[in-house]
Motif scaffolding. Structure first.
Motif, mmCIF file in Angstrom:
data_model
loop_
_atom_site.group_PDB
_atom_site.id
_atom_site.type_symbol
_atom_site.label_atom_id
_atom_site.label_comp_id
_atom_site.label_asym_id
_atom_site.label_seq_id
_atom_site.Cartn_x
_atom_site.Cartn_y
_atom_site.Cartn_z
ATOM 1 N N LEU A 1 -30.690 9.007 82.990
ATOM 2 C CA LEU A 1 -29.237 9.169 82.965
ATOM 3 C C LEU A 1 -28.829 10.029 81.774
ATOM 4 O O LEU A 1 -29.414 9.951 80.702
ATOM 5 N N PHE A 2 -27.820 10.865 81.963
ATOM 6 C CA PHE A 2 -27.346 11.700 80.878
ATOM 7 C C PHE A 2 -25.848 11.501 80.708
ATOM 8 O O PHE A 2 -25.155 11.044 81.596
ATOM 9 N N TRP A 3 -25.374 11.827 79.532
ATOM 10 C CA TRP A 3 -23.956 11.734 79.202
ATOM 11 C C TRP A 3 -23.395 10.334 79.435
ATOM 12 O O TRP A 3 -22.295 10.172 79.930
ATOM 13 N N VAL A 4 -24.178 9.332 79.103
ATOM 14 C CA VAL A 4 -23.673 7.959 79.201
ATOM 15 C C VAL A 4 -22.759 7.744 78.001
ATOM 16 O O VAL A 4 -23.174 7.862 76.853
ATOM 17 N N MET A 5 -21.492 7.432 78.286
ATOM 18 C CA MET A 5 -20.476 7.324 77.244
ATOM 19 C C MET A 5 -20.413 5.908 76.676
ATOM 20 O O MET A 5 -20.527 4.936 77.424
ATOM 21 N N PRO A 6 -20.177 5.783 75.367
ATOM 22 C CA PRO A 6 -20.030 4.456 74.765
ATOM 23 C C PRO A 6 -18.774 3.762 75.301
ATOM 24 O O PRO A 6 -17.713 4.378 75.429
ATOM 25 N N LEU A 7 -18.899 2.489 75.605
ATOM 26 C CA LEU A 7 -17.807 1.726 76.201
ATOM 27 C C LEU A 7 -16.544 1.738 75.341
ATOM 28 O O LEU A 7 -15.440 1.937 75.860
ATOM 29 N N ASP A 8 -16.677 1.565 74.035
ATOM 30 C CA ASP A 8 -15.483 1.502 73.185
ATOM 31 C C ASP A 8 -14.710 2.826 73.192
ATOM 32 O O ASP A 8 -13.484 2.838 73.213
ATOM 33 N N LYS A 9 -15.416 3.949 73.227
ATOM 34 C CA LYS A 9 -14.758 5.262 73.271
ATOM 35 C C LYS A 9 -13.998 5.424 74.589
ATOM 36 O O LYS A 9 -12.853 5.883 74.612
ATOM 37 N N VAL A 10 -14.625 5.035 75.685
ATOM 38 C CA VAL A 10 -13.995 5.146 77.000
ATOM 39 C C VAL A 10 -12.762 4.238 77.066
ATOM 40 O O VAL A 10 -11.706 4.653 77.551
ATOM 41 N N CYS A 11 -12.880 3.022 76.559
ATOM 42 C CA CYS A 11 -11.754 2.077 76.578
ATOM 43 C C CYS A 11 -10.557 2.628 75.811
ATOM 44 O O CYS A 11 -9.413 2.512 76.276
#
Length: 193
Positions: free
Chosen positions: A152-162
């Protein structure tokens, strides 16, 4: 987290457990929510499942569709009908960039997310001339249990997405593709493939 919210804000919090793939389960839970909170200003529908299923196990496919299409549509339509009765409200749906391109390893997931994207767009068109707001949040891969597979690539951190989702909801945006990298992928899938 819900326990903390209920403890800190009991007059505005009602944790309810239900399985949206079971329409009666959701309908009963929804009725309880409406009884306690006669008015709802904001509803966020973040419900979905998906499994890698390259061998097309039928039960896996149907399970995904029962949550991501049948249960999801019942939930979203129920909330939207309440907002119509109230003559206002803000509905937020969490879809996925996975709905833009079919995938042979998770066909029901990508198809069901395409359904959610188009259903949300239909509701956005329905809101014209009303005080109902519909926001679609379309994330890419986020560091949660839903991010499955090898390489998987470009998996974003949950806190940033939230943080980005909260900002979009506060601004009452029509759509947010999270994050900027995934906006590029979204554009490419929509216009170049």
């Amino acid at each position: 987290m819900l326990d903390d919210m209920e403890r800190n804000c009991p007059e505005h919090t009602l944790p309810v457990l239900c399985d949206i793939s079971q329409v009666d389960s959701f309908d009963n839970a929804w009725e309880n929510i409406i009884c306690k909170h006669s008015r709802i200003d904001l509803a966020i529908v973040c419900a979905g499942i998906g499994e890698l299923n390259p061998k097309l196990d039928v039960e896996t496919e149907l399970s995904t569709l029962s949550v991501n299409v049948m249960g999801w549509a019942n939930t979203v339509a129920s909330i939207y009908r309440l907002f119509e009765r109230q003559k206002s409200g803000h509905l937020v749906t969490i879809t996925s960039v996975g709905g833009l391109q079919p995938t042979p390893i998770a066909p029901s997931y990508s198809a069901s997310k395409a359904f959610q994207i188009n259903y949300t767009k239909s509701l956005q068109n329905k809101t014209k001339g009303t005080d109902i707001i519909v926001t679609e949040i379309r994330p890419g891969l986020v560091d949660t249990r839903m991010a499955k597979g090898e390489g998987l690539f470009w998996v974003m951190p949950l806190d940033k997405v939230c943080r980005k989702i909260i900002k979009a909801i506060d601004k009452k945006q029509k759509r947010l593709i999270v994050t900027r990298r995934w906006r590029i992928i979204n554009f490419a899938l929509k216009h170049l493939i």
